[in-house]
Design an enzyme around this catalytic site. Structure first.
Site, PDB file in Angstrom:
ATOM      1  N   ASP A 189      30.969  31.022  13.426  1.00 35.63           N
ATOM      2  CA  ASP A 189      30.810  32.475  13.414  1.00 35.63           C
ATOM      3  C   ASP A 189      32.016  33.156  12.786  1.00 35.63           C
ATOM      4  OD1 ASP A 189      28.421  33.157  15.647  1.00 35.63           O
ATOM      5  OD2 ASP A 189      29.452  31.262  15.957  1.00 35.63           O
ATOM      6  N   ASP A 247      35.059  26.609  11.247  1.00 36.47           N
ATOM      7  CA  ASP A 247      34.532  27.359  12.365  1.00 36.47           C
ATOM      8  C   ASP A 247      33.193  27.945  11.887  1.00 36.47           C
ATOM      9  OD1 ASP A 247      34.478  28.959  14.824  1.00 36.47           O
ATOM     10  OD2 ASP A 247      34.977  30.641  13.500  1.00 36.47           O
ATOM     11  N   ASP A 251      38.644  31.911  11.764  1.00 34.10           N
ATOM     12  CA  ASP A 251      38.954  33.352  11.799  1.00 34.10           C
ATOM     13  C   ASP A 251      39.496  33.792  13.150  1.00 34.10           C
ATOM     14  OD1 ASP A 251      36.532  33.144  13.243  1.00 34.10           O
ATOM     15  OD2 ASP A 251      35.962  35.201  12.705  1.00 34.10           O
TER      16      ASP A 251
END
Length: 217
Positions: free
Chosen positions: A14, A12, A169
């Site tokens: 960001d 991922d 996250d």
């Protein structure tokens, strides 16, 4: 970590690979200033970054998706963000060093993000990153938690899904990885709300810090 190591890494963007919160916080508070409001605390904005621009608009102004002014406010925020995508954004150390070693060994890696390509691609270029595959929010008809962006990234890297780790996250990252048949790796250093326990996500492993993730790899 149980089992064999990955043949390919998918990240991922960001909050997992790149710390983009400082520049997104600047854009969020610019939206606040535009409406005559004071800055929000950085930790509060940081916790919402992974939820996207609409979540930041709601945080900044209290306007949900149904509000008639939401779209205009979101565009204002994104325009301010686009003016400085990589002013303060950086790869989480020591993941930058990890990727250098990974590339030296000619091992494939890529990025799968729900960030639009108009923002993701120039950010990645500004940071000098060279992913073998980049799948963004607007590249396919579906986005995470649908598994297809992850599967397409694996195809572009020339590896099987089960040979990949997908690292993220957010709960949707773990759901996408599981659905794609990849190892789901959750990280706790990203943009996670205070009331969200990332160790309760359906992951195969959990890493509290970027350092511990890099060490495992």
């Amino acid at each position: 970590m149980n089992g064999t190591g990955p043949q390919a890494l998918l990240f991922d963007l960001d909050g997992t690979l790149v710390d983009t919160a400082p520049d997104l916080a600047r854009a969020t508070n610019a939206l606040r200033h535009h409406h005559g409001l004071a800055d929000l605390p950085y930790p509060l904005i940081r916790s919402q970054v992974s939820n996207g621009g609409s979540a930041l608009v709601k945080l900044a102004l209290g306007l949900d998706l149904q509000h008639p002014d939401h779209g205009q406010a979101r565009q204002f925020l994104l325009d301010r963000y686009g003016e400085g995508l990589a002013v303060h954004s950086r790869v989480f150390p020591p993941l930058d060093e990890l990727l250098e070693r990974w590339e030296t060994a000619r091992r494939p890696w890529g990025i799968v993000t729900n960030k639009p390509r108009a923002y993701a691609a120039p950010l990645i270029e500004s940071l000098g990153l060279r992913p073998g595959a980049l799948l963004c929010a607007d590249d396919l008809p579906v986005r995470k938690p649908h598994p297809e962006p992850l599967l397409e990234a694996a195809r572009r890297l020339g590896v099987e899904a089960y040979e990949c780790w997908y690292i993220g996250d957010h709960l949707r990252d773990m759901e996408a990885a599981r659905a794609a048949g990849m190892k789901a790796i959750a990280v706790g250093y990203g943009y996670i709300a205070d009331d969200d326990d990332y160790r309760q996500w359906p992951a195969d492993d959990w890493f509290d810090t970027a350092e511990s993730l890099a060490q495992a790899l």
